[in-house]
Design a protein around this motif. Structure first.
Motif, PDB file in Angstrom:
ATOM      1  N   LEU A   1      12.407 -12.714  10.874  1.00 15.93           N
ATOM      2  CA  LEU A   1      13.473 -12.110  10.081  1.00 15.93           C
ATOM      3  C   LEU A   1      14.811 -12.736  10.455  1.00 15.93           C
ATOM      4  O   LEU A   1      15.016 -13.193  11.576  1.00 15.93           O
ATOM      5  N   THR A   2      15.734 -12.770   9.509  1.00 19.17           N
ATOM      6  CA  THR A   2      17.100 -13.200   9.797  1.00 19.17           C
ATOM      7  C   THR A   2      17.811 -12.086  10.560  1.00 19.17           C
ATOM      8  O   THR A   2      17.295 -10.962  10.700  1.00 19.17           O
ATOM      9  N   LEU A   3      19.020 -12.380  11.033  1.00 18.85           N
ATOM     10  CA  LEU A   3      19.791 -11.360  11.748  1.00 18.85           C
ATOM     11  C   LEU A   3      20.088 -10.169  10.848  1.00 18.85           C
ATOM     12  O   LEU A   3      19.950  -9.012  11.259  1.00 18.85           O
TER      13      LEU A   3
ATOM     14  N   LEU B   1       4.959   2.800   5.089  1.00 16.53           N
ATOM     15  CA  LEU B   1       6.069   2.511   4.185  1.00 16.53           C
ATOM     16  C   LEU B   1       6.969   1.375   4.673  1.00 16.53           C
ATOM     17  O   LEU B   1       7.472   0.591   3.859  1.00 16.53           O
ATOM     18  N   VAL B   2       7.182   1.291   5.983  1.00 13.48           N
ATOM     19  CA  VAL B   2       8.151   0.319   6.506  1.00 13.48           C
ATOM     20  C   VAL B   2       7.463  -0.966   6.936  1.00 13.48           C
ATOM     21  O   VAL B   2       7.687  -2.035   6.366  1.00 13.48           O
ATOM     22  N   ARG B   3       6.601  -0.885   7.955  1.00 14.31           N
ATOM     23  CA  ARG B   3       6.005  -2.106   8.502  1.00 14.31           C
ATOM     24  C   ARG B   3       5.131  -2.821   7.482  1.00 14.31           C
ATOM     25  O   ARG B   3       5.252  -4.028   7.274  1.00 14.31           O
ATOM     26  N   ASN B   4       4.231  -2.073   6.843  1.00 16.58           N
ATOM     27  CA  ASN B   4       3.298  -2.691   5.894  1.00 16.58           C
ATOM     28  C   ASN B   4       3.769  -2.614   4.445  1.00 16.58           C
ATOM     29  O   ASN B   4       3.089  -3.126   3.551  1.00 16.58           O
ATOM     30  N   GLY B   5       4.902  -1.972   4.220  1.00 19.18           N
ATOM     31  CA  GLY B   5       5.447  -1.877   2.871  1.00 19.18           C
ATOM     32  C   GLY B   5       6.701  -2.703   2.715  1.00 19.18           C
ATOM     33  O   GLY B   5       6.678  -3.825   2.222  1.00 19.18           O
ATOM     34  N   ALA B   6       7.839  -2.156   3.186  1.00 17.38           N
ATOM     35  CA  ALA B   6       9.135  -2.819   2.999  1.00 17.38           C
ATOM     36  C   ALA B   6       9.184  -4.192   3.662  1.00 17.38           C
ATOM     37  O   ALA B   6       9.561  -5.186   3.039  1.00 17.38           O
ATOM     38  N   VAL B   7       8.820  -4.260   4.954  1.00 15.20           N
ATOM     39  CA  VAL B   7       8.958  -5.523   5.696  1.00 15.20           C
ATOM     40  C   VAL B   7       8.014  -6.587   5.162  1.00 15.20           C
ATOM     41  O   VAL B   7       8.409  -7.737   4.921  1.00 15.20           O
ATOM     42  N   MET B   8       6.764  -6.235   4.959  1.00 16.04           N
ATOM     43  CA  MET B   8       5.785  -7.224   4.508  1.00 16.04           C
ATOM     44  C   MET B   8       6.139  -7.777   3.135  1.00 16.04           C
ATOM     45  O   MET B   8       6.072  -8.994   2.899  1.00 16.04           O
ATOM     46  N   HIS B   9       6.550  -6.909   2.205  1.00 16.56           N
ATOM     47  CA  HIS B   9       6.897  -7.379   0.870  1.00 16.56           C
ATOM     48  C   HIS B   9       8.162  -8.234   0.908  1.00 16.56           C
ATOM     49  O   HIS B   9       8.249  -9.257   0.222  1.00 16.56           O
ATOM     50  N   MET B  10       9.144  -7.836   1.717  1.00 14.34           N
ATOM     51  CA  MET B  10      10.389  -8.589   1.826  1.00 14.34           C
ATOM     52  C   MET B  10      10.112 -10.002   2.342  1.00 14.34           C
ATOM     53  O   MET B  10      10.663 -10.984   1.830  1.00 14.34           O
ATOM     54  N   LYS B  11       9.261 -10.129   3.359  1.00 19.07           N
ATOM     55  CA  LYS B  11       8.971 -11.448   3.927  1.00 19.07           C
ATOM     56  C   LYS B  11       8.193 -12.320   2.949  1.00 19.07           C
ATOM     57  O   LYS B  11       8.399 -13.538   2.892  1.00 19.07           O
ATOM     58  N   ASN B  12       7.300 -11.721   2.187  1.00 25.27           N
ATOM     59  CA  ASN B  12       6.516 -12.495   1.221  1.00 25.27           C
ATOM     60  C   ASN B  12       7.340 -12.912   0.008  1.00 25.27           C
ATOM     61  O   ASN B  12       7.127 -13.987  -0.560  1.00 25.27           O
TER      62      ASN B  12
ATOM     63  N   CYS C   1      10.840 -13.131  -0.233  1.00 27.27           N
ATOM     64  CA  CYS C   1      12.131 -13.799   0.001  1.00 27.27           C
ATOM     65  C   CYS C   1      12.038 -14.773   1.171  1.00 27.27           C
ATOM     66  O   CYS C   1      11.502 -14.430   2.224  1.00 27.27           O
ATOM     67  N   SER C   2      12.567 -15.963   0.968  1.00 31.32           N
ATOM     68  CA  SER C   2      12.647 -16.953   2.036  1.00 31.32           C
ATOM     69  C   SER C   2      14.098 -17.103   2.472  1.00 31.32           C
ATOM     70  O   SER C   2      15.000 -17.073   1.638  1.00 31.32           O
ATOM     71  N   PRO C   3      14.339 -17.267   3.778  1.00 34.36           N
ATOM     72  CA  PRO C   3      15.719 -17.439   4.258  1.00 34.36           C
ATOM     73  C   PRO C   3      16.370 -18.673   3.653  1.00 34.36           C
ATOM     74  O   PRO C   3      15.709 -19.681   3.391  1.00 34.36           O
ATOM     75  N   THR C   4      17.660 -18.592   3.398  1.00 33.99           N
ATOM     76  CA  THR C   4      18.435 -19.712   2.867  1.00 33.99           C
ATOM     77  C   THR C   4      19.316 -20.281   3.968  1.00 33.99           C
ATOM     78  O   THR C   4      19.490 -19.656   5.026  1.00 33.99           O
TER      79      THR C   4
ATOM     80  N   ALA D   1      16.625  -5.226  -2.356  1.00 33.78           N
ATOM     81  CA  ALA D   1      15.822  -4.690  -3.451  1.00 33.78           C
ATOM     82  C   ALA D   1      14.329  -4.900  -3.191  1.00 33.78           C
ATOM     83  O   ALA D   1      13.504  -4.009  -3.458  1.00 33.78           O
ATOM     84  N   GLN D   2      13.964  -6.077  -2.673  1.00 30.54           N
ATOM     85  CA  GLN D   2      12.556  -6.349  -2.394  1.00 30.54           C
ATOM     86  C   GLN D   2      12.034  -5.445  -1.279  1.00 30.54           C
ATOM     87  O   GLN D   2      10.885  -4.983  -1.332  1.00 30.54           O
ATOM     88  N   ALA D   3      12.866  -5.189  -0.265  1.00 29.28           N
ATOM     89  CA  ALA D   3      12.449  -4.284   0.804  1.00 29.28           C
ATOM     90  C   ALA D   3      12.240  -2.870   0.264  1.00 29.28           C
ATOM     91  O   ALA D   3      11.247  -2.202   0.579  1.00 29.28           O
TER      92      ALA D   3
END
Length: 267
Positions: A111-113, A139-150, A152-155, A221-223
């Motif tokens: 994850l980014t900072l 909801l958080v570990r397997n929901g928000a975080v996993m979907h966000m990482k899949n 969105c890629s860091p810029t 939004a993705q999270a």
């Protein structure tokens, strides 16, 4: 049987491990966490597993004691050579060169900072309100975080987690001692052990979350969507039957009065 241990510089491991602990519910900021890991003996809080994993000399010693030092190989990973580890495995296994290829894995990215700080602040609210661990995992570990990482890629504009200079130097000193001890165990070492304790010429001093590390609306939004999608996937369950002890006195009186009226009407 042969044991292969791959090692990276401790200073590079620490930011990665902190954000991983945050993904598992940690509420402590990075610099406070570094203080506990590097300056506050016995260095077991808040994550006792860290030094169990990353006292690399003791890790190698445990394996050498179990199978014999002649059956243990330590590979020092050079992060500047992206394919170096694959080439090392090909050589050790007698495989044709360039047979192994890296496979992109967005779910395993760091994850980014800003992403980590968003999650850490969520952890503070979540744990502070006493919500159950099962809900956090879903909801958080397997929901928000996993979907966000899949999704969105860091810029290049995203701020990475940077380790303060004092912590880099402290980690390098520990790593130098570990490297010296590993060299005396009689195991085979591939790569340059000096990389494990090298101190970068320039080390950034950390970033203020409010000033530079800002999370984009898309990532937020993705999270949020990941958490909602995880919640929607939970099958609906009928209301559980409550016992008398789980029902308020006021409701018990109301139910009792209703039943008495029904009996009187029937009579």
């Amino acid at each position: 049987m042969h044991i292969l241990v791959t090692l990276r510089p401790l200073a590079r491991i620490m930011p990665s491990q902190w954000q991983q602990y945050v993904q598992n519910g940690l509420r402590m900021g990075y610099e406070d966490w570094l203080e506990h890991m590097l300056r506050r003996a016995p260095y077991e809080k808040p994550n006792p597993s860290f030094w169990r994993r990353h006292r690399h000399d003791r890790l190698v010693e445990r394996w050498a004691r179990a199978v014999g030092p002649e059956r243990v190989t330590v590979v020092v990973v050079d992060d500047r050579d992206r394919d170096g580890l694959l080439r090392t495995f090909e050589s050790l296994l007698g495989l044709p060169r360039n047979l192994l290829r890296p496979v992109p894995d967005t779910a395993n990215r760091s994850l980014t900072l800003a992403e980590t700080e968003m999650l850490r602040n969520l952890n503070v609210e979540f744990r502070g309100n006493g919500l159950p661990d099962e809900l956090y995992s879903k909801l958080v570990r397997n929901g928000a975080v996993m979907h966000m990482k899949n999704a969105c890629s860091p810029t290049p504009h995203d701020v990475k987690i940077s380790t303060p200079r004092w912590a880099v130097e402290a980690a390098a000193e520990i790593a130098a001692g570990m490297s010296e001890r590993i060299a005396g165990l009689g195991v085979r070492v591939l790569g340059d052990p000096a990389l494990l304790s090298a101190v970068p010429k320039q080390t950034e001093s950390g970033h203020a979350v409010g000033d530079e590390a800002r999370i984009s609306p898309e990532v937020a939004a993705q999270a949020l969507y990941g958490a909602l999608a995880a919640a929607a996937s939970v099958p609906a369950r009928p209301d559980r039957v409550r016992t008398v002890h789980q029902t308020s006195s006021k409701e018990l009186v109301r139910v009792l009065g209703h039943r008495c009226l029904q009996r009187l009407r029937r009579r």
